[in-house]
Design a protein around this motif. Structure first.
Motif, short mmCIF file in Angstrom:
data_model
loop_
_atom_site.label_atom_id
_atom_site.label_comp_id
_atom_site.label_asym_id
_atom_site.label_seq_id
_atom_site.Cartn_x
_atom_site.Cartn_y
_atom_site.Cartn_z
N PRO A 142 -9.27 11.63 -6.21
CA PRO A 142 -8.71 10.75 -5.06
C PRO A 142 -8.50 9.24 -5.62
O PRO A 142 -9.06 8.61 -6.64
CB PRO A 142 -9.97 10.71 -4.31
N LEU A 143 -7.69 8.67 -4.64
CA LEU A 143 -7.44 7.16 -5.09
C LEU A 143 -8.38 6.41 -4.48
O LEU A 143 -9.11 6.68 -3.31
CB LEU A 143 -6.09 6.81 -4.29
N SER A 144 -8.61 5.05 -5.14
CA SER A 144 -9.45 4.12 -4.80
C SER A 144 -8.93 3.26 -3.69
O SER A 144 -7.70 3.47 -3.27
CB SER A 144 -10.05 3.37 -5.85
N ASP A 145 -9.92 2.67 -3.08
CA ASP A 145 -9.30 1.71 -1.75
C ASP A 145 -8.35 0.80 -2.45
O ASP A 145 -7.47 0.60 -1.74
CB ASP A 145 -10.20 0.96 -1.17
N LEU A 146 -8.44 0.23 -3.58
CA LEU A 146 -7.54 -0.74 -4.16
C LEU A 146 -6.38 -0.21 -4.51
O LEU A 146 -5.24 -0.53 -4.24
CB LEU A 146 -8.00 -1.46 -5.39
N GLN A 147 -6.32 0.91 -5.05
CA GLN A 147 -5.16 1.94 -5.19
C GLN A 147 -4.40 2.05 -3.86
O GLN A 147 -3.09 1.98 -4.00
CB GLN A 147 -5.24 2.99 -5.70
N ILE A 148 -4.76 2.52 -2.83
CA ILE A 148 -4.16 2.60 -1.65
C ILE A 148 -3.69 1.46 -1.04
O ILE A 148 -2.43 1.61 -0.65
CB ILE A 148 -5.25 3.38 -0.61
N VAL A 149 -4.30 0.36 -1.20
CA VAL A 149 -3.82 -0.96 -0.74
C VAL A 149 -2.67 -1.47 -1.48
O VAL A 149 -1.63 -1.57 -1.10
CB VAL A 149 -4.84 -1.92 -0.71
N ALA A 150 -2.78 -1.04 -3.04
CA ALA A 150 -1.64 -1.36 -3.74
C ALA A 150 -0.12 -0.61 -3.53
O ALA A 150 0.97 -1.01 -3.35
CB ALA A 150 -1.99 -1.16 -5.01
N VAL A 151 -0.40 0.68 -3.20
CA VAL A 151 0.81 1.76 -2.82
C VAL A 151 1.32 1.24 -1.60
O VAL A 151 2.49 1.31 -1.43
CB VAL A 151 0.22 3.13 -2.89
N CYS A 152 0.38 0.94 -0.52
CA CYS A 152 1.24 0.75 0.80
C CYS A 152 1.71 -0.72 0.83
O CYS A 152 2.86 -1.02 1.30
CB CYS A 152 -0.21 0.44 1.80
N TYR A 153 1.29 -1.75 -0.06
CA TYR A 153 1.71 -3.01 -0.20
C TYR A 153 3.21 -2.89 -0.81
O TYR A 153 4.29 -3.27 -0.41
CB TYR A 153 1.00 -3.90 -1.02
N ALA A 154 3.19 -1.96 -2.06
CA ALA A 154 4.54 -1.74 -2.71
C ALA A 154 5.50 -0.97 -1.59
O ALA A 154 6.80 -1.30 -1.86
CB ALA A 154 4.18 -0.65 -3.78
N ALA B 20 5.66 -1.24 1.45
CA ALA B 20 6.03 -2.10 2.62
C ALA B 20 6.83 -3.38 1.99
O ALA B 20 7.86 -3.55 2.69
CB ALA B 20 4.53 -2.81 3.17
N ILE B 21 6.71 -3.75 0.82
CA ILE B 21 7.35 -4.97 0.51
C ILE B 21 8.83 -4.20 0.10
O ILE B 21 9.93 -4.98 0.25
CB ILE B 21 6.71 -5.73 -0.66
N ASN B 22 9.05 -3.24 -0.40
CA ASN B 22 10.15 -2.40 -0.90
C ASN B 22 11.01 -2.29 0.27
O ASN B 22 12.14 -2.51 0.53
CB ASN B 22 9.85 -1.33 -1.74
N LEU B 23 10.37 -1.73 1.36
CA LEU B 23 11.17 -1.35 2.59
C LEU B 23 11.65 -2.71 3.23
O LEU B 23 12.90 -2.72 3.75
CB LEU B 23 10.00 -0.70 3.60
N THR B 24 10.93 -3.57 3.27
CA THR B 24 11.14 -5.02 3.81
C THR B 24 12.38 -5.68 3.07
O THR B 24 13.28 -5.90 3.78
CB THR B 24 9.97 -5.87 3.78
N ALA B 25 12.30 -5.50 1.86
CA ALA B 25 13.22 -5.99 0.79
C ALA B 25 14.70 -5.18 1.17
O ALA B 25 15.92 -5.73 1.44
CB ALA B 25 13.19 -5.82 -0.47
N PHE B 26 14.54 -3.94 1.30
CA PHE B 26 15.77 -3.21 1.65
C PHE B 26 16.57 -3.58 2.99
O PHE B 26 17.51 -3.71 3.06
CB PHE B 26 15.43 -1.55 1.49
N LEU B 27 15.56 -3.56 3.83
CA LEU B 27 15.90 -3.96 5.25
C LEU B 27 16.40 -5.41 5.37
O LEU B 27 17.54 -5.51 6.12
CB LEU B 27 14.63 -3.59 6.44
N ALA B 28 15.89 -6.05 4.62
CA ALA B 28 16.36 -7.65 4.41
C ALA B 28 17.94 -7.55 4.08
O ALA B 28 18.82 -8.33 4.61
CB ALA B 28 15.74 -8.69 3.60
N PHE B 29 18.27 -6.76 3.13
CA PHE B 29 19.70 -6.85 2.43
C PHE B 29 20.25 -5.88 3.61
O PHE B 29 21.55 -6.08 3.74
CB PHE B 29 19.55 -5.87 1.14
N GLY C 14 7.36 -8.19 -5.31
CA GLY C 14 7.18 -6.75 -5.53
C GLY C 14 8.28 -5.82 -5.06
O GLY C 14 8.33 -4.47 -5.13
N GLY C 15 9.32 -6.45 -4.49
CA GLY C 15 10.19 -5.65 -3.60
C GLY C 15 11.61 -5.41 -4.39
O GLY C 15 12.63 -5.26 -4.02
N THR C 16 11.29 -5.48 -5.91
CA THR C 16 12.50 -5.34 -6.79
C THR C 16 13.30 -3.96 -6.40
O THR C 16 14.58 -4.08 -6.40
CB THR C 16 11.95 -5.38 -8.38
#
Length: 108
Positions: free
Chosen positions: A2-14, A16-25, A51-53
């Motif tokens: 199982p993933l740790s809480d920190l790993q879940i937060v990191a995946v959710c952040y990644a 979210a930031i990548n979706l945001t970057a795509f939508l901004a473009f 992180g939205g590379t």
């Protein structure tokens, strides 16, 4: 395993930031076509930097947007290069130690 809480937060952040970057473009492309107020290049680059590379590259490629803007393309490549170097450095204990020491020196 199982993933740790920190790993879940990191995946959710990644995600979210990548979706945001795509939508901004996508929004900037829409605004460019309809002569509306545009998203600044600084904002697009900041999204990539924080992180939205992958989202930025996907937006640039899929939407064929910002492909001929030389300074922008150069800055985006620079962001990608810095992130690749940091990722490579963080992959080794010596690299993590060197980066941590540099951060401590910078912060005083």
């Amino acid at each position: 395993m199982p993933l740790s809480d920190l790993q879940i937060v990191a995946v959710c952040y990644a995600l979210a930031i990548n979706l945001t970057a795509f939508l901004a473009f996508a929004w900037d492309k829409y605004c460019a076509r309809n002569k509306l107020w545009r998203v600044s290049e600084q904002t697009l680059l900041a999204l990539a930097f924080f992180g939205g590379t992958f989202g930025a590259l996907a937006g640039k490629w899929a939407l064929r947007h910002k492909t001929r803007k030389r300074p922008f393309v150069t800055y985006l490549r620079f962001v990608i290069s810095v992130q690749a170097i940091l990722l490579a450095a963080l992959s080794f204990p010596q690299g993590r130690h060197a980066l941590w020491s540099a951060i401590q020196i910078i912060l005083g």
